[in-house]
Design an enzyme around this catalytic site. Structure first.
Site, short mmCIF file in Angstrom:
data_model
loop_
_atom_site.label_atom_id
_atom_site.label_comp_id
_atom_site.label_asym_id
_atom_site.label_seq_id
_atom_site.Cartn_x
_atom_site.Cartn_y
_atom_site.Cartn_z
CG ASP A 197 29.91 13.91 -11.55
OD1 ASP A 197 29.83 12.67 -11.47
OD2 ASP A 197 29.17 14.68 -10.88
CE LYS B 128 28.73 6.49 -10.81
NZ LYS B 128 28.75 7.94 -10.51
CD GLU C 6 30.81 10.10 -8.11
OE1 GLU C 6 29.88 10.05 -7.28
OE2 GLU C 6 30.79 9.46 -9.18
CG ASP D 26 27.90 12.52 -3.80
OD1 ASP D 26 26.75 12.59 -4.27
OD2 ASP D 26 28.92 12.39 -4.50
N1 ATP Z 1 15.50 19.57 -7.71
C1 ATP Z 1 15.59 18.31 -7.36
N2 ATP Z 1 14.96 17.85 -6.27
C2 ATP Z 1 15.04 16.57 -5.91
N3 ATP Z 1 15.74 15.65 -6.57
C3 ATP Z 1 16.39 16.05 -7.65
C4 ATP Z 1 16.37 17.39 -8.10
N4 ATP Z 1 17.13 17.46 -9.20
C5 ATP Z 1 17.62 16.24 -9.42
N5 ATP Z 1 17.17 15.37 -8.50
C6 ATP Z 1 17.45 13.94 -8.41
O1 ATP Z 1 18.83 13.76 -8.24
C7 ATP Z 1 19.22 12.51 -8.80
C8 ATP Z 1 20.38 12.73 -9.67
O2 ATP Z 1 21.35 13.33 -8.91
P1 ATP Z 1 22.77 13.58 -9.48
O3 ATP Z 1 22.69 14.18 -10.82
O4 ATP Z 1 23.53 14.25 -8.42
O5 ATP Z 1 23.21 12.07 -9.60
P2 ATP Z 1 24.40 11.47 -10.40
O6 ATP Z 1 25.61 12.26 -10.14
O7 ATP Z 1 23.97 11.27 -11.78
O8 ATP Z 1 24.48 10.06 -9.71
P3 ATP Z 1 25.64 9.34 -8.87
O9 ATP Z 1 26.45 10.41 -8.24
O10 ATP Z 1 24.87 8.51 -7.90
O11 ATP Z 1 26.32 8.52 -9.86
C9 ATP Z 1 18.04 11.98 -9.55
O12 ATP Z 1 17.44 10.97 -8.78
C10 ATP Z 1 17.15 13.20 -9.67
O13 ATP Z 1 15.80 12.81 -9.71
MG MG Z 2 27.06 12.31 -8.62
#
Ligand code: ATP
Ligand code: MG
Lengths: 174, 647
Positions: free
Chosen positions: B9, B71, B172, B194
């Site tokens: 991912d 990304k 995803e 998502d």
């Molecule tokens: N406990 C939490 N509460 C609120 N927000 C959070 C928490 N943990 C992570 N985040 C937020 O979630 C986001 C990242 O989410 P995630 O890791 O699912 O995204 P990603 O998979 O990297 O991104 P994408 O799927 O959009 O490419 C960030 O903005 C982060 O600040």
């Molecule tokens: Mg993601």
């Protein structure tokens, strides 16, 4: 998983151009939407590229052609408007494939035709009947709609309008 | 011994890798024991590069050399709105690259976005290899469902640069649904909601007997947790401005501190009702004295700040449900994916929208990688109880026609793989070429869609009008990647040419990046089984022009299909703009570019004559040209597929 022999795959690919979408899915022409979905799943499972990665490139090319046709068939048959346009095409023996954009265009053309009439006379009498209805003259409306239906016996919209006008006329009659 | 393949991912903020062995799927942790790795790349002074959590330090210490949220830039054109937005929130330098693409400038080096992503992917590959103790080369990489062709292609390129064989680009939400429903024999309709760091996706799926059919998918590739943080940054920066008359946004160091604070506040609010934001020494005041920020942020205040962002997701959900022909409350389940879904504020809003309880048995950070791993394994080791995916294309595929319009050829949410063919014929005597533009998007107005590519089909036999026919075939494969083939029917020229519409890297570019090994300098804290410690770079190896130069002889803006120098350079596409003209639904005409054919020099109809030019982002000139190509009337009578089946 797919235990298809390569020869079965190439054989199907070879006759792909002759099969209509119902034949491709082994469906009857009056298949219900749920049958269509089931057939799509079953056929896809057998011919999807994911199920056939282990084959030689030549066979995989055949698989690609078949699976693309499966998606096309499903896209047409699952949508009632497109399906109607397609059914007309195959009834008229005008080819077994239909491009999606074409089916869309034919579908929406049919809808307008149904509403406004496909023949000049049909349109003319339907317009007269509409005016009659607005004036509450159900007697004339029924007569004009009957004439419109005579010109377009397959126009379901006209028929439905006629049935409604009759009901109103009956209700009004002493 | 079954073959191994991993699921990755590749997230905007965090990446995660998993593998399926036997009946269990495991998320592989990095050497810090963390199950997700920050999608951050830090280019240290002196040449070494760190990736992941180690690189995070760079965000504060050296923000202009630290790349986060790359990304968001994948497969984007430099002039696009999305890139402008990214420039506003990123401290690193985003510049224009070849083919109107984007490059990231670090000192005097330039990196393409796929190269940055490749560094993250390589790190994930290394994480997996370290855990498993053997080298791994096959992977399924996930992308937001709403990614367009350019973004998918860029992701695939990144995989290749990272030394991976990309088995599949998987959506995803589809991966999440797979992780949720695999092997459970479910018969359900579910929604996957998502919200990640940078993208929002909603997919509606029907799961039945281990067939996962995507009914509809919609999304916003520029809406995520980053935007939530931005609201808090705005609040803090505005308050600071009115108090001290200093613009914090203009200072990269202060801005990064704000970002960290805003993100931290958001996380805190997922478990607390209010949070104390404290940024000591955010910037120096006029007399050099340190100024700080101290403030309490309540959930109520936060809810107001982000209200419209959450509502925006529901507008997208409405569209997806309508396309699927479903009603929210009739669904059997709602699966939440992504970090921000840990916020009670969001959970409540989503639950209310769908009028039901949410599924809580999935880990929002890992579910996508787990689904990818399940799928990767089923691709390399097929067995009878495999899950089977039927996915759709998220965006309508269109061809440009006159008046700046774009006709739909393949509608969004059409199952893939799919192929559609249209036949065109020349309108003018001795016409030699036609220029074709391909778009993705939902607008009839060409410019409001994403231009995937523009190519010229040329070298027709000298013939009178109507005697030349060309079949143009549009194909979307299971990765959601678009290909266009053009075939000269009339000349009997059976060379059907395949054109990959990639606005990004050409085959040559990718090869030269791989050869240059410029992405291999990662000084990971992990052991690196393949590359070991790479020596610091030499100047030649990094000269951007060299590494990114496409095929020799080709101008940077023109990519030839074959690796042979192209006969038609930019010069043959003068004010090429408005080639395509439309009159009525049945009667699509194509007007070719105003080309003055080389006198005497007949261009023959062979593969090499096809060129893809990088899309010109300028406004198309609406002037009507006289030369035109007509879609052949009566195509339907001949059966559009005839030629193909013979072939
Ligand atoms: N406990 C939490 N509460 C609120 N927000 C959070 C928490 N943990 C992570 N985040 C937020 O979630 C986001 C990242 O989410 P995630 O890791 O699912 O995204 P990603 O998979 O990297 O991104 P994408 O799927 O959009 O490419 C960030 O903005 C982060 O600040
Ligand atoms: Mg993601």
């Amino acid at each position: 998983m797919a235990d298809l022999a390569p020869t079965e795959i190439t054989a199907l690919a070879a006759i792909l151009g002759e099969l209509d979408y119902y034949q491709l899915f082994h469906l009857r022409y009056d298949a219900k939407p749920s049958d269509i979905k089931r057939a799509y799943h079953a056929t896809s499972r057998v011919f999807h590229p994911d199920s056939n990665r282990h084959h030689q490139p030549e066979i995989r090319r055949a698989i690609d052609e078949i699976s693309k046709r499966i998606s096309e068939a499903y896209s047409i048959l699952r949508n009632p408007r497109r399906r109607t346009a397609y059914d007309q095409q195959i009834t008229a023996k005008a080819g077994v494939r239909m491009q999606l954009a074409e089916a869309e265009a034919a579908g929406s053309r049919k809808q307008t035709e149904a509403r406004e009439g496909r023949t000049p006379q049909g349109r003319q009498y339907f317009n007269l009947a509409s005016a009659n209805l607005r004036q509450g003259d159900f007697d004339s409306a029924v007569r004009n709609l009957q004439t419109a239906v005579a010109f377009e016996p397959d126009n379901a919209f006209f028929k439905e309008q006629l049935a409604q006008a009759r009901k109103k006329w009956d209700a009004k009659r002493p | 011994m079954p073959e191994r393949a991993i699921g990755i991912d590749l997230g905007t903020s965090n990446s995660c890798v998993a593998i399926r062995e036997g009946d269990t799927t495991t998320v592989l942790a990095n050497t810090y024991g963390e199950r997700t790795t920050a999608s951050v790349v830090f280019f240290q002074e002196g040449g070494s590069i760190s990736v992941g959590n180690a690189a995070r330090a760079g965000l504060i210490h050296d923000p202009i050399r630290t790349i986060a949220s790359a990304k968001r830039l994948m497969g984007r054109f430099y002039g696009s709105e999305e890139v402008k937005k990214a420039q506003a929130i990123c401290s690193y330098k985003i510049a224009e690259g070849d083919s109107h693409g984007v490059v990231i400038e670090i000192g005097d080096e330039q990196f393409t976005v796929p190269e940055i992503s490749a560094m993250i992917l390589r790190e994930m590959k290394t994480v997996a290899e370290t855990q498993i103790g053997e080298s791994i080369s096959k992977a399924v990489i996930t992308v937001p469902a709403y990614f367009n062709d350019n973004q998918r292609q860029a992701t695939k390129d990144a995989g290749r640069i990272a030394g991976l064989e990309v088995l599949r680009i998987l959506n995803e939400p589809t991966a999440a649904a797979l992780a949720y429903g695999f092997g459970k024999g479910l018969n359900q309709k579910v929604a996957v909601w998502d919200l990640g760091g940078g993208t929002f996706d909603i997919s509606i799926l029907e799961i039945g007997d281990d067939v996962f059919e995507v009914l509809a998918t919609c999304g916003d590739t520029f809406l995520g947790g980053d935007d939530f943080d931005d609201r808090v940054i705005d609040l803090l920066a505005d308050e600071f401005l009115s108090k001290h008359n200093i613009r914090l946004r203009n200072d990269p160091f202060a801005f990064e501190k704000l970002k960290v604070a805003a993100e931290g506040a958001k996380r805190a609010l997922s478990t607390e009702d209010d949070v104390e934001i404290r940024i000591p020494d955010v910037i120096a005041g006029p007399d050099g004295q340190p100024l700080s920020i101290e403030r309490t942020l309540t959930t109520g205040e936060y809810a107001k700040l982000v209200h419209d962002l959450i509502q925006r997701t529901f507008v997208v959900c409405d569209a997806a449900l309508a396309q699927a022909g479903e009603v929210a409350r009739d669904l059997d389940g709602v699966i939440l994916v992504g970090g921000p879904t840990r916020l009670p504020l969001i959970r409540d809003a989503v639950s209310q929208y769908f009028q039901q309880e949410l599924k809580s048995d999935v880990d929002p950070d890992e579910v996508v990688a787990i689904g990818a791993a399940i799928f990767a394994t089923s691709l390399v080791n097929p067995t009878s109880d495999d899950a089977f995916l039927l996915d759709v294309t998220p965006l309508s595929l269109r061809i440009g026609v006159a008046g700046g319009l774009a006709e739909s050829i393949i509608e969004r949410n059409t199952p893939v793989p799919i192929e559609q063919t249209r036949r065109f014929t020349t309108f003018k005597d001795y016409q030699e070429s036609v220029d074709i533009r391909v778009y993705q998007g939902e607008s009839r107005n060409a410019q409001e869609n994403e231009l995937l590519g523009q190519f010229m089909f040329s070298g027709f036999e000298k013939a009178r009008r109507g005697e030349v026919s060309i079949d143009i075939t549009f194909e979307i494969n299971v990765d959601g990647i678009v290909e266009v083939k053009a075939k000269d029917v009339s000349t009997g020229e059976q060379a059907s040419t395949r054109i990959t519409l990639s606005a990004g890297l050409s085959e040559g570019d990718i090869e030269s990046i791989i050869q240059s090994q410029r992405t291999d300098r990662v000084a990971s804290t992990l052991s690196q089984p393949t590359q070991g410690g790479r020596p610091a770079h030499t100047d030649e190896a990094l000269a951007p022009d060299q590494a990114l130069q496409p095929v020799e002889g080709a101008k940077p803006k023109t990519k030839s299909v074959k690796s042979k120098p192209t006969l038609m350079g930019d010069d043959l596409l003068p004010e090429s703009d408005d080639l395509l003209e439309r009159e009525g639904l049945e009667d699509v005409k194509l007007t070719p570019a105003a080309i003055d054919p080389t006198p005497g020099g007949k261009i023959t109809a062979v593969d090499e004559d096809l060129t893809i030019t990088a899309p010109t982002l300028d406004e198309p000139d609406a002037k009507e040209l006289e030369e035109e190509l007509f879609e052949r009337p009566g195509t339907d009578l001949e059966g559009p597929g005839d030629d193909e089946t013979k072939a």
